[in-house]
Scaffold this motif. Structure first.
Motif, PDB file in Angstrom:
ATOM      1  N   UNK A  55      -3.002  -8.691 -66.258  1.00 49.06           N
ATOM      2  CA  UNK A  55      -3.468 -10.072 -66.115  1.00 49.06           C
ATOM      3  C   UNK A  55      -4.924 -10.090 -65.664  1.00 49.06           C
ATOM      4  N   UNK A  56      -5.254  -9.299 -64.651  1.00 50.71           N
ATOM      5  CA  UNK A  56      -6.620  -9.256 -64.127  1.00 50.71           C
ATOM      6  C   UNK A  56      -7.595  -8.746 -65.183  1.00 50.71           C
ATOM      7  N   UNK A  57      -7.183  -7.770 -65.967  1.00 51.69           N
ATOM      8  CA  UNK A  57      -8.041  -7.268 -67.047  1.00 51.69           C
ATOM      9  C   UNK A  57      -8.340  -8.397 -68.032  1.00 51.69           C
ATOM     10  N   UNK A  58      -7.320  -9.179 -68.378  1.00 54.86           N
ATOM     11  CA  UNK A  58      -7.502 -10.302 -69.297  1.00 54.86           C
ATOM     12  C   UNK A  58      -8.389 -11.380 -68.668  1.00 54.86           C
ATOM     13  N   UNK A  59      -8.151 -11.683 -67.425  1.00 55.90           N
ATOM     14  CA  UNK A  59      -8.952 -12.703 -66.740  1.00 55.90           C
ATOM     15  C   UNK A  59     -10.431 -12.324 -66.723  1.00 55.90           C
ATOM     16  N   UNK A  60     -10.722 -11.093 -66.379  1.00 58.28           N
ATOM     17  CA  UNK A  60     -12.123 -10.655 -66.350  1.00 58.28           C
ATOM     18  C   UNK A  60     -12.769 -10.785 -67.727  1.00 58.28           C
ATOM     19  N   UNK A  61     -12.045 -10.377 -68.743  1.00 57.70           N
ATOM     20  CA  UNK A  61     -12.572 -10.394 -70.109  1.00 57.70           C
ATOM     21  C   UNK A  61     -12.842 -11.818 -70.579  1.00 57.70           C
ATOM     22  N   UNK A  62     -11.901 -12.712 -70.317  1.00 64.07           N
ATOM     23  CA  UNK A  62     -12.026 -14.075 -70.836  1.00 64.07           C
ATOM     24  C   UNK A  62     -12.856 -14.982 -69.934  1.00 64.07           C
ATOM     25  N   UNK A  63     -12.740 -14.838 -68.618  1.00 66.81           N
ATOM     26  CA  UNK A  63     -13.457 -15.728 -67.713  1.00 66.81           C
ATOM     27  C   UNK A  63     -14.842 -15.200 -67.339  1.00 66.81           C
ATOM     28  N   UNK A  64     -14.923 -13.942 -66.953  1.00 63.76           N
ATOM     29  CA  UNK A  64     -16.207 -13.403 -66.510  1.00 63.76           C
ATOM     30  C   UNK A  64     -17.120 -13.062 -67.690  1.00 63.76           C
ATOM     31  N   UNK A  65     -16.560 -12.457 -68.735  1.00 59.45           N
ATOM     32  CA  UNK A  65     -17.365 -12.102 -69.899  1.00 59.45           C
ATOM     33  C   UNK A  65     -17.403 -13.227 -70.937  1.00 59.45           C
ATOM     34  N   UNK A  66     -16.507 -14.205 -70.756  1.00 65.50           N
ATOM     35  CA  UNK A  66     -16.400 -15.351 -71.665  1.00 65.50           C
ATOM     36  C   UNK A  66     -16.161 -14.912 -73.109  1.00 65.50           C
ATOM     37  N   UNK A  67     -15.238 -13.939 -73.278  1.00 66.91           N
ATOM     38  CA  UNK A  67     -14.835 -13.454 -74.593  1.00 66.91           C
ATOM     39  C   UNK A  67     -13.394 -13.875 -74.850  1.00 66.91           C
ATOM     40  N   UNK A  68     -13.022 -13.928 -76.102  1.00 71.13           N
ATOM     41  CA  UNK A  68     -11.677 -14.364 -76.490  1.00 71.13           C
ATOM     42  C   UNK A  68     -10.743 -13.149 -76.595  1.00 71.13           C
ATOM     43  N   UNK A  69      -9.526 -13.297 -76.096  1.00 71.98           N
ATOM     44  CA  UNK A  69      -8.536 -12.231 -76.175  1.00 71.98           C
ATOM     45  C   UNK A  69      -7.148 -12.825 -76.358  1.00 71.98           C
ATOM     46  N   UNK A  70      -6.384 -12.241 -77.275  1.00 72.10           N
ATOM     47  CA  UNK A  70      -4.993 -12.650 -77.489  1.00 72.10           C
ATOM     48  C   UNK A  70      -4.076 -11.993 -76.474  1.00 72.10           C
TER      49      UNK A  70
END
Length: 133
Positions: A55-70
């Protein structure tokens, strides 16, 4: 004083978190193997996070890096090592985020890289996603 060097991750059961964009999902095969292949800008190093929950890996990717992830999928270090793809904890390098790790494909030809990426993808598919939003 020398610069810090990336450390080899040798614990076979360590799971590295890989984000998969929706564009790399396919109804026929689940995930395209390109999701587990370094892009040309990655210089042969597949970007992952370790020592972080999915979950944290996904959060960092989508919120901090502002990238899209499924979702977050896993790569076991033992499998990567068996394919001669070493994994390094490299957050000590400039510009790398905390808990960053790279799976290194540089010792292989493009064809070998594609074969190994398919094996990583197949293993991730058999395990299923570690986190989906």
């Amino acid at each position: 004083m020398s610069e810090p060097q990336p450390a080899l991750i040798s614990e076979a059961d360590t799971v590295l978190c890989r984000q998969v964009p929706s564009a790399l999902l396919d109804e026929a095969c689940g995930i395209m193997s390109t999701a587990f292949t370094p892009s040309p800008r990655d210089a042969g190093r597949l970007s992952t996070l370790h020592a972080v929950d999915p979950y944290e890996a996904h959060r960092r990717y989508t919120e901090e890096l502002e990238l899209e992830s499924a979702g977050t999928w896993g790569i076991e270090v033992g499998l990567a090592s068996s394919l001669h793809l070493p994994a390094y904890e490299d957050s000590c390098l400039p510009g790398m985020p905390a808990d960053h790790a790279s799976v290194v494909f540089t010792a292989h030809t493009k064809g070998q890289q594609a074969q190994r990426a398919r094996k990583l993808r197949d293993a991730a598919l058999s395990q299923g996603p570690l986190f989906t939003p």
